[in-house]
Design an enzyme around this catalytic site. Sequence first.
Site, mmCIF file in Angstrom:
data_model
loop_
_atom_site.group_PDB
_atom_site.id
_atom_site.type_symbol
_atom_site.label_atom_id
_atom_site.label_comp_id
_atom_site.label_asym_id
_atom_site.label_seq_id
_atom_site.Cartn_x
_atom_site.Cartn_y
_atom_site.Cartn_z
ATOM 1 N N HIS A 47 15.002 -75.617 -13.171
ATOM 2 C CA HIS A 47 13.690 -75.645 -12.510
ATOM 3 C C HIS A 47 13.523 -74.388 -11.662
ATOM 4 O O HIS A 47 14.496 -73.722 -11.291
ATOM 5 C CB HIS A 47 13.561 -76.892 -11.632
ATOM 6 C CG HIS A 47 14.620 -76.954 -10.575
ATOM 7 N ND1 HIS A 47 14.573 -76.208 -9.417
ATOM 8 C CD2 HIS A 47 15.794 -77.638 -10.529
ATOM 9 C CE1 HIS A 47 15.653 -76.442 -8.695
ATOM 10 N NE2 HIS A 47 16.411 -77.308 -9.354
ATOM 11 N N ASP A 325 20.627 -76.602 -12.345
ATOM 12 C CA ASP A 325 21.778 -75.683 -12.415
ATOM 13 C C ASP A 325 23.025 -76.424 -12.880
ATOM 14 O O ASP A 325 23.850 -75.874 -13.613
ATOM 15 C CB ASP A 325 22.012 -74.980 -11.072
ATOM 16 C CG ASP A 325 22.096 -75.921 -9.876
ATOM 17 O OD1 ASP A 325 21.900 -77.138 -10.049
ATOM 18 O OD2 ASP A 325 22.350 -75.426 -8.758
#
Length: 435
Positions: A47, A325
Amino acid sequence: SLLILTGCSTSTTTDNKTAETQEKEPPVTSVNDEDYELEETVILSRHNVRAPLSEKGSDLYKLTPHKWIEWSSDAGELSSLGGNLETLMGQYFRKYLVENNLMEENEEPNDNDDSIRFYSNSMQRTIATAQYFTSGFLPISNIDVEYHNEIDTMDPVFNPQLTFLNEKFKKKALEEIDELGGKEGLQGIGKNLEKEYKLLADVLDLKDSEKAEEEDFTEFSTDDLEIELELKEEPSMTGSLGLATTAADALVLQYYEEPDEEKAAFGNELSKKQWEDIAHIKDVYGDVLFTAPSIAKNIANPLLKEIKSELTNDSRKFSYLSGHDSNIASVLSALDFESYELPESIEKVTPIGTKVVMEKWQNNSDETFITFKMVYLSTDQLRDLQPIDLDNPPMVYDLSLNDINKNDDGMYTYDDVIAKFDKSIDAYDALKGDN
Protein backbone atom coordinates in the site's frame (compact mmCIF):
# COMPACT_ATOMS: atom_id res chain seq x y z
CA SER A 1 11.44 -1.37 -21.66
CA LEU A 2 11.50 -0.77 -17.91
CA LEU A 3 14.65 0.98 -16.80
CA ILE A 4 16.67 -1.05 -14.33
CA LEU A 5 18.72 0.90 -11.84
CA THR A 6 21.89 -1.10 -11.50
CA GLY A 7 23.83 1.32 -9.37
CA CYS A 8 26.37 2.08 -12.10
CA SER A 9 27.10 5.68 -12.98
CA THR A 10 26.02 6.97 -16.36
CA SER A 11 28.79 7.34 -18.89
CA THR A 12 30.00 10.83 -19.62
CA THR A 13 29.38 12.14 -23.10
CA THR A 14 31.48 14.34 -25.32
CA ASP A 15 28.66 16.46 -26.71
CA ASN A 16 27.39 19.70 -25.21
CA LYS A 17 24.83 18.22 -22.82
CA THR A 18 24.71 20.09 -19.54
CA ALA A 19 25.90 18.34 -16.40
CA GLU A 20 22.32 18.32 -15.17
CA THR A 21 21.10 16.47 -18.28
CA GLN A 22 23.93 13.96 -17.97
CA GLU A 23 22.98 13.31 -14.36
CA LYS A 24 19.38 12.57 -15.34
CA GLU A 25 20.31 10.15 -18.13
CA PRO A 26 18.97 6.80 -16.93
CA PRO A 27 21.27 3.80 -16.48
CA VAL A 28 21.12 1.05 -19.07
CA THR A 29 18.68 -1.77 -18.34
CA SER A 30 20.10 -5.17 -17.51
CA VAL A 31 17.06 -6.90 -19.04
CA ASN A 32 17.12 -6.94 -22.83
CA ASP A 33 13.50 -7.43 -23.96
CA GLU A 34 14.05 -6.30 -27.56
CA ASP A 35 13.32 -9.69 -29.12
CA TYR A 36 10.49 -10.57 -26.74
CA GLU A 37 6.81 -9.81 -26.51
CA LEU A 38 5.24 -8.94 -23.15
CA GLU A 39 2.45 -11.43 -22.42
CA GLU A 40 1.48 -10.69 -18.82
CA THR A 41 2.32 -8.46 -15.85
CA VAL A 42 1.63 -9.46 -12.23
CA ILE A 43 2.20 -6.85 -9.53
CA LEU A 44 2.43 -7.52 -5.80
CA SER A 45 2.17 -4.06 -4.26
CA ARG A 46 2.67 -2.61 -0.82
CA HIS A 47 0.00 0.00 0.00
CA ASN A 48 1.05 3.61 -0.40
CA VAL A 49 1.65 6.34 2.23
CA ARG A 50 -0.66 5.96 5.23
CA ALA A 51 -1.07 7.59 8.61
CA PRO A 52 0.77 5.80 11.46
CA LEU A 53 -0.98 2.72 12.83
CA SER A 54 -1.18 4.13 16.38
CA GLU A 55 -4.14 6.06 17.76
CA LYS A 56 -3.66 9.28 19.72
CA GLY A 57 -2.83 8.58 23.36
CA SER A 58 -0.88 5.43 22.46
CA ASP A 59 2.85 4.83 23.03
CA LEU A 60 3.70 6.64 19.80
CA TYR A 61 2.46 9.90 21.32
CA LYS A 62 4.15 9.20 24.66
CA LEU A 63 7.60 8.63 23.11
CA THR A 64 8.18 12.30 22.30
CA PRO A 65 7.27 15.68 23.80
CA HIS A 66 6.89 16.96 20.22
CA LYS A 67 3.64 17.11 18.29
CA TRP A 68 3.24 14.79 15.31
CA ILE A 69 1.84 16.39 12.14
CA GLU A 70 -1.91 16.35 11.54
CA TRP A 71 -2.52 13.41 9.23
CA SER A 72 -4.97 13.66 6.34
CA SER A 73 -6.48 10.29 7.28
CA ASP A 74 -7.32 8.20 10.32
CA ALA A 75 -4.75 5.86 11.91
CA GLY A 76 -3.57 3.20 9.46
CA GLU A 77 -5.56 4.60 6.52
CA LEU A 78 -4.20 5.79 3.17
CA SER A 79 -3.30 9.49 3.23
CA SER A 80 -4.10 12.03 0.50
CA LEU A 81 -0.43 11.94 -0.52
CA GLY A 82 -0.60 8.14 -0.75
CA GLY A 83 -3.60 8.37 -3.08
CA ASN A 84 -1.90 10.93 -5.33
CA LEU A 85 1.30 8.89 -5.53
CA GLU A 86 -0.54 5.68 -6.39
CA THR A 87 -2.49 7.43 -9.16
CA LEU A 88 0.85 8.53 -10.65
CA MET A 89 2.08 4.93 -10.50
CA GLY A 90 -1.08 3.76 -12.27
CA GLN A 91 -0.52 6.33 -15.03
CA TYR A 92 3.09 5.24 -15.42
CA PHE A 93 2.19 1.55 -15.75
CA ARG A 94 -0.51 2.40 -18.30
CA LYS A 95 2.04 4.26 -20.46
CA TYR A 96 4.59 1.47 -20.02
CA LEU A 97 2.15 -1.34 -20.94
CA VAL A 98 0.77 0.62 -23.91
CA GLU A 99 4.35 1.08 -25.13
CA ASN A 100 4.85 -2.68 -24.76
CA ASN A 101 1.60 -3.46 -26.64
CA LEU A 102 -0.02 -5.21 -23.69
CA MET A 103 -2.94 -2.76 -23.53
CA GLU A 104 -4.53 0.14 -25.41
CA GLU A 105 -4.25 3.76 -24.33
CA ASN A 106 -7.80 4.10 -23.00
CA GLU A 107 -8.68 0.49 -22.50
CA GLU A 108 -12.17 -0.35 -21.24
CA PRO A 109 -12.41 -3.95 -20.06
CA ASN A 110 -16.01 -5.17 -20.25
CA ASP A 111 -17.77 -7.05 -17.45
CA ASN A 112 -17.04 -10.46 -19.00
CA ASP A 113 -13.36 -9.70 -19.50
CA ASP A 114 -11.15 -11.43 -16.93
CA SER A 115 -7.85 -10.36 -18.51
CA ILE A 116 -7.37 -7.65 -15.86
CA ARG A 117 -7.72 -8.31 -12.13
CA PHE A 118 -7.37 -6.11 -9.06
CA TYR A 119 -7.40 -8.06 -5.81
CA SER A 120 -6.76 -6.45 -2.43
CA ASN A 121 -6.48 -7.35 1.20
CA SER A 122 -9.58 -6.08 3.00
CA MET A 123 -7.86 -3.20 4.84
CA GLN A 124 -8.84 0.36 3.96
CA ARG A 125 -5.26 1.30 2.97
CA THR A 126 -4.84 -1.64 0.57
CA ILE A 127 -8.27 -1.29 -1.08
CA ALA A 128 -7.78 2.49 -1.44
CA THR A 129 -4.29 1.96 -2.89
CA ALA A 130 -5.66 -0.40 -5.54
CA GLN A 131 -8.55 1.99 -6.26
CA TYR A 132 -6.22 4.97 -6.80
CA PHE A 133 -3.96 2.84 -9.03
CA THR A 134 -6.96 1.94 -11.21
CA SER A 135 -7.84 5.61 -11.67
CA GLY A 136 -4.43 6.27 -13.22
CA PHE A 137 -4.23 2.90 -14.98
CA LEU A 138 -7.73 2.73 -16.49
CA PRO A 139 -8.89 6.37 -16.32
CA ILE A 140 -12.13 5.92 -18.29
CA SER A 141 -13.03 2.47 -17.02
CA ASN A 142 -14.92 1.79 -13.82
CA ILE A 143 -13.21 -1.41 -12.71
CA ASP A 144 -13.98 -3.18 -9.43
CA VAL A 145 -11.33 -3.87 -6.83
CA GLU A 146 -12.00 -7.37 -5.52
CA TYR A 147 -11.79 -7.99 -1.79
CA HIS A 148 -13.31 -10.84 0.19
CA ASN A 149 -13.66 -9.85 3.82
CA GLU A 150 -15.25 -7.21 5.96
CA ILE A 151 -13.39 -3.87 5.71
CA ASP A 152 -10.38 -3.62 8.04
CA THR A 153 -10.17 -7.35 8.65
CA MET A 154 -7.40 -9.50 7.18
CA ASP A 155 -8.00 -11.71 4.16
CA PRO A 156 -6.32 -15.11 4.81
CA VAL A 157 -4.45 -14.79 1.47
CA PHE A 158 -2.71 -11.60 2.66
CA ASN A 159 -2.63 -12.32 6.38
CA PRO A 160 0.99 -13.10 7.43
CA GLN A 161 -0.25 -15.47 10.13
CA LEU A 162 1.23 -18.80 11.18
CA THR A 163 -1.21 -21.30 9.68
CA PHE A 164 0.35 -24.21 11.57
CA LEU A 165 2.67 -24.48 14.55
CA ASN A 166 4.46 -27.45 16.08
CA GLU A 167 7.43 -27.71 18.45
CA LYS A 168 9.92 -28.76 15.78
CA PHE A 169 8.88 -25.87 13.52
CA LYS A 170 8.98 -23.38 16.39
CA LYS A 171 12.51 -24.44 17.40
CA LYS A 172 13.76 -24.18 13.81
CA ALA A 173 12.11 -20.78 13.24
CA LEU A 174 13.56 -19.30 16.44
CA GLU A 175 17.03 -20.61 15.54
CA GLU A 176 16.76 -18.93 12.13
CA ILE A 177 15.76 -15.62 13.77
CA ASP A 178 18.70 -15.96 16.21
CA GLU A 179 21.05 -16.19 13.23
CA LEU A 180 20.12 -12.63 12.24
CA GLY A 181 21.95 -11.45 15.36
CA GLY A 182 25.19 -13.23 14.44
CA LYS A 183 27.36 -14.65 17.24
CA GLU A 184 25.30 -12.83 19.90
CA GLY A 185 22.11 -14.60 18.79
CA LEU A 186 18.77 -12.91 19.35
CA GLN A 187 20.17 -10.07 21.49
CA GLY A 188 22.77 -9.35 18.80
CA ILE A 189 19.92 -7.92 16.72
CA GLY A 190 19.41 -5.08 19.21
CA LYS A 191 23.15 -4.59 19.76
CA ASN A 192 23.59 -4.08 16.01
CA LEU A 193 21.04 -1.23 16.22
CA GLU A 194 22.74 0.66 19.05
CA LYS A 195 23.70 3.65 16.85
CA GLU A 196 20.25 3.82 15.22
CA TYR A 197 18.46 3.58 18.59
CA LYS A 198 20.52 6.48 19.96
CA LEU A 199 19.77 8.63 16.90
CA LEU A 200 16.06 7.86 17.17
CA ALA A 201 15.98 8.69 20.90
CA ASP A 202 17.76 12.01 20.19
CA VAL A 203 15.38 12.99 17.37
CA LEU A 204 12.35 12.15 19.53
CA ASP A 205 13.87 13.83 22.62
CA LEU A 206 12.84 10.62 24.35
CA LYS A 207 14.37 11.69 27.69
CA ASP A 208 11.82 14.55 27.90
CA SER A 209 8.83 12.42 26.90
CA GLU A 210 5.78 11.29 28.84
CA LYS A 211 7.10 7.72 28.57
CA ALA A 212 10.34 8.80 30.29
CA GLU A 213 8.46 10.68 32.98
CA GLU A 214 5.91 7.94 33.73
CA GLU A 215 7.97 4.78 33.16
CA ASP A 216 11.58 6.00 33.30
CA PHE A 217 11.89 4.87 29.66
CA THR A 218 14.77 7.08 28.46
CA GLU A 219 16.50 4.85 25.91
CA PHE A 220 15.80 1.90 23.61
CA SER A 221 17.37 -1.15 25.22
CA THR A 222 19.53 -3.38 23.03
CA ASP A 223 18.95 -6.60 24.98
CA ASP A 224 15.22 -6.98 25.67
CA LEU A 225 14.00 -8.61 22.45
CA GLU A 226 11.62 -11.56 22.73
CA ILE A 227 9.82 -13.31 19.88
CA GLU A 228 6.33 -14.74 20.20
CA LEU A 229 4.95 -17.36 17.81
CA GLU A 230 1.27 -18.26 18.18
CA LEU A 231 -0.99 -20.31 15.92
CA LYS A 232 -3.25 -18.19 13.64
CA GLU A 233 -1.37 -15.03 14.68
CA GLU A 234 1.29 -12.91 13.01
CA PRO A 235 4.78 -13.49 14.44
CA SER A 236 5.22 -10.76 17.07
CA MET A 237 7.77 -9.39 19.51
CA THR A 238 8.12 -7.61 22.81
CA GLY A 239 10.92 -5.21 23.70
CA SER A 240 12.48 -2.02 22.41
CA LEU A 241 12.64 -3.01 18.73
CA GLY A 242 8.84 -3.00 18.46
CA LEU A 243 8.54 0.38 20.20
CA ALA A 244 11.40 1.86 18.19
CA THR A 245 9.75 0.64 14.97
CA THR A 246 6.47 2.35 15.91
CA ALA A 247 8.36 5.66 16.23
CA ALA A 248 10.68 5.09 13.22
CA ASP A 249 7.70 4.22 11.01
CA ALA A 250 5.85 7.40 12.04
CA LEU A 251 8.95 9.55 11.52
CA VAL A 252 9.56 8.15 8.03
CA LEU A 253 5.91 8.78 7.11
CA GLN A 254 6.15 12.29 8.55
CA TYR A 255 9.27 12.86 6.40
CA TYR A 256 7.29 11.86 3.31
CA GLU A 257 4.28 14.03 4.19
CA GLU A 258 5.97 17.16 5.60
CA PRO A 259 7.74 19.33 2.97
CA ASP A 260 9.94 21.00 5.61
CA GLU A 261 12.66 18.40 6.37
CA GLU A 262 13.63 20.04 9.63
CA LYS A 263 10.04 20.15 10.86
CA ALA A 264 9.65 16.47 9.88
CA ALA A 265 12.59 15.69 12.20
CA PHE A 266 11.22 17.75 15.12
CA GLY A 267 13.66 20.61 14.50
CA ASN A 268 16.72 18.46 13.79
CA GLU A 269 18.77 18.75 10.62
CA LEU A 270 19.18 15.16 9.44
CA SER A 271 21.24 13.91 6.52
CA LYS A 272 19.83 11.35 4.06
CA LYS A 273 22.10 8.79 5.74
CA GLN A 274 20.50 9.55 9.13
CA TRP A 275 17.03 9.14 7.63
CA GLU A 276 18.22 5.80 6.24
CA ASP A 277 19.42 4.84 9.74
CA ILE A 278 15.98 5.61 11.20
CA ALA A 279 14.23 3.64 8.43
CA HIS A 280 16.70 0.77 8.96
CA ILE A 281 15.13 0.06 12.37
CA LYS A 282 11.83 -0.89 10.76
CA ASP A 283 13.59 -2.84 8.00
CA VAL A 284 15.22 -4.97 10.72
CA TYR A 285 11.84 -5.38 12.46
CA GLY A 286 10.35 -6.75 9.21
CA ASP A 287 13.32 -9.07 8.66
CA VAL A 288 13.06 -10.48 12.18
CA LEU A 289 9.33 -11.22 12.01
CA PHE A 290 8.74 -12.20 8.38
CA THR A 291 11.89 -13.40 6.58
CA ALA A 292 13.25 -16.37 8.55
CA PRO A 293 12.99 -19.08 5.83
CA SER A 294 10.66 -21.43 7.77
CA ILE A 295 8.38 -18.59 8.88
CA ALA A 296 8.27 -17.11 5.36
CA LYS A 297 7.24 -20.46 3.84
CA ASN A 298 4.52 -20.78 6.49
CA ILE A 299 2.98 -17.30 6.35
CA ALA A 300 3.42 -16.63 2.60
CA ASN A 301 1.97 -19.96 1.43
CA PRO A 302 -1.56 -18.73 0.52
CA LEU A 303 -0.15 -15.71 -1.34
CA LEU A 304 2.43 -17.82 -3.21
CA LYS A 305 -0.41 -20.03 -4.44
CA GLU A 306 -2.35 -16.93 -5.52
CA ILE A 307 0.61 -15.47 -7.45
CA LYS A 308 1.35 -18.82 -9.11
CA SER A 309 -2.30 -19.05 -10.11
CA GLU A 310 -2.03 -15.61 -11.78
CA LEU A 311 1.21 -16.45 -13.59
CA THR A 312 -0.27 -19.70 -14.94
CA ASN A 313 -3.62 -18.16 -15.96
CA ASP A 314 -3.59 -17.95 -19.78
CA SER A 315 -6.53 -15.55 -19.96
CA ARG A 316 -4.88 -12.97 -17.68
CA LYS A 317 -2.67 -10.17 -18.96
CA PHE A 318 -2.54 -7.91 -15.87
CA SER A 319 -2.97 -8.61 -12.15
CA TYR A 320 -2.53 -6.24 -9.23
CA LEU A 321 -2.39 -7.74 -5.73
CA SER A 322 -2.58 -5.07 -3.04
CA GLY A 323 -0.99 -5.96 0.28
CA HIS A 324 1.69 -5.03 2.80
CA ASP A 325 5.46 -4.93 3.36
CA SER A 326 5.11 -8.19 5.33
CA ASN A 327 3.67 -9.83 2.19
CA ILE A 328 6.56 -8.72 -0.01
CA ALA A 329 9.21 -9.62 2.59
CA SER A 330 7.80 -13.11 3.22
CA VAL A 331 7.14 -13.93 -0.46
CA LEU A 332 10.67 -12.93 -1.52
CA SER A 333 12.16 -14.93 1.35
CA ALA A 334 9.96 -17.98 0.71
CA LEU A 335 11.05 -18.01 -2.95
CA ASP A 336 14.70 -17.53 -1.92
CA PHE A 337 15.60 -14.26 -3.64
CA GLU A 338 19.07 -12.80 -3.19
CA SER A 339 19.23 -10.07 -0.55
CA TYR A 340 19.34 -6.51 -1.86
CA GLU A 341 19.46 -2.85 -0.83
CA LEU A 342 17.44 -0.46 -2.95
CA PRO A 343 19.23 2.70 -4.12
CA GLU A 344 17.74 6.22 -3.89
CA SER A 345 15.33 5.25 -1.10
CA ILE A 346 15.66 5.67 2.66
CA GLU A 347 13.68 2.40 2.98
CA LYS A 348 16.04 -0.21 1.54
CA VAL A 349 13.88 -3.35 1.40
CA THR A 350 10.13 -2.74 1.00
CA PRO A 351 9.59 1.03 0.57
CA ILE A 352 6.12 2.48 0.88
CA GLY A 353 4.12 1.88 -2.35
CA THR A 354 6.77 -0.48 -3.74
CA LYS A 355 5.83 -3.12 -6.29
CA VAL A 356 7.30 -6.52 -7.06
CA VAL A 357 6.68 -6.70 -10.82
CA MET A 358 6.65 -10.15 -12.41
CA GLU A 359 6.55 -10.12 -16.19
CA LYS A 360 5.95 -12.96 -18.61
CA TRP A 361 7.74 -12.61 -21.95
CA GLN A 362 7.67 -14.72 -25.11
CA ASN A 363 10.47 -14.98 -27.67
CA ASN A 364 10.24 -15.72 -31.42
CA SER A 365 10.40 -19.46 -30.75
CA ASP A 366 7.30 -19.28 -28.47
CA GLU A 367 9.39 -19.95 -25.36
CA THR A 368 8.19 -18.20 -22.21
CA PHE A 369 10.36 -16.33 -19.71
CA ILE A 370 9.78 -14.40 -16.49
CA THR A 371 11.52 -11.35 -15.03
CA PHE A 372 11.32 -9.94 -11.48
CA LYS A 373 11.74 -6.25 -10.76
CA MET A 374 11.18 -3.98 -7.80
CA VAL A 375 9.50 -0.77 -8.96
CA TYR A 376 9.33 2.06 -6.43
CA LEU A 377 9.60 5.82 -6.11
CA SER A 378 12.86 7.36 -5.02
CA THR A 379 12.61 9.34 -1.80
CA ASP A 380 12.87 12.58 -3.82
CA GLN A 381 10.20 11.52 -6.34
CA LEU A 382 7.94 10.69 -3.42
CA ARG A 383 8.56 13.79 -1.28
CA ASP A 384 8.34 16.14 -4.28
CA LEU A 385 5.27 14.38 -5.73
CA GLN A 386 7.05 14.36 -9.10
CA PRO A 387 5.07 13.45 -12.23
CA ILE A 388 5.99 9.83 -13.02
CA ASP A 389 5.99 8.88 -16.70
CA LEU A 390 8.22 7.31 -19.34
CA ASP A 391 10.49 10.39 -19.26
CA ASN A 392 10.72 10.42 -15.46
CA PRO A 393 10.23 6.74 -14.61
CA PRO A 394 10.17 5.33 -11.10
CA MET A 395 13.20 3.48 -9.78
CA VAL A 396 13.43 -0.07 -11.09
CA TYR A 397 15.71 -2.65 -9.55
CA ASP A 398 16.43 -6.14 -10.84
CA LEU A 399 15.60 -8.93 -8.39
CA SER A 400 17.49 -12.23 -8.62
CA LEU A 401 16.61 -15.71 -7.43
CA ASN A 402 19.16 -17.98 -5.81
CA ASP A 403 19.88 -21.35 -7.47
CA ILE A 404 18.48 -20.66 -10.93
CA ASN A 405 20.16 -18.80 -13.76
CA LYS A 406 18.99 -16.01 -16.04
CA ASN A 407 19.55 -16.25 -19.79
CA ASP A 408 21.82 -13.79 -21.61
CA ASP A 409 18.95 -11.28 -21.74
CA GLY A 410 18.43 -11.29 -17.97
CA MET A 411 15.34 -13.53 -17.95
CA TYR A 412 14.42 -16.80 -16.20
CA THR A 413 12.69 -19.62 -18.03
CA TYR A 414 9.02 -19.95 -17.14
CA ASP A 415 9.47 -23.59 -16.11
CA ASP A 416 12.32 -22.75 -13.70
CA VAL A 417 10.23 -20.04 -12.01
CA ILE A 418 7.11 -22.20 -11.64
CA ALA A 419 9.32 -24.98 -10.24
CA LYS A 420 10.59 -22.44 -7.66
CA PHE A 421 7.01 -21.67 -6.62
CA ASP A 422 6.22 -25.38 -6.38
CA LYS A 423 9.32 -26.03 -4.30
CA SER A 424 8.29 -23.42 -1.72
CA ILE A 425 4.65 -24.54 -1.71
CA ASP A 426 5.79 -28.18 -1.20
CA ALA A 427 8.19 -27.09 1.56
CA TYR A 428 5.16 -25.77 3.45
CA ASP A 429 3.55 -29.22 3.38
CA ALA A 430 6.81 -30.85 4.50
CA LEU A 431 7.22 -28.40 7.41
CA LYS A 432 3.60 -28.88 8.42
CA GLY A 433 3.87 -32.66 8.41
CA ASP A 434 7.21 -32.63 10.18
CA ASN A 435 6.06 -33.16 13.77
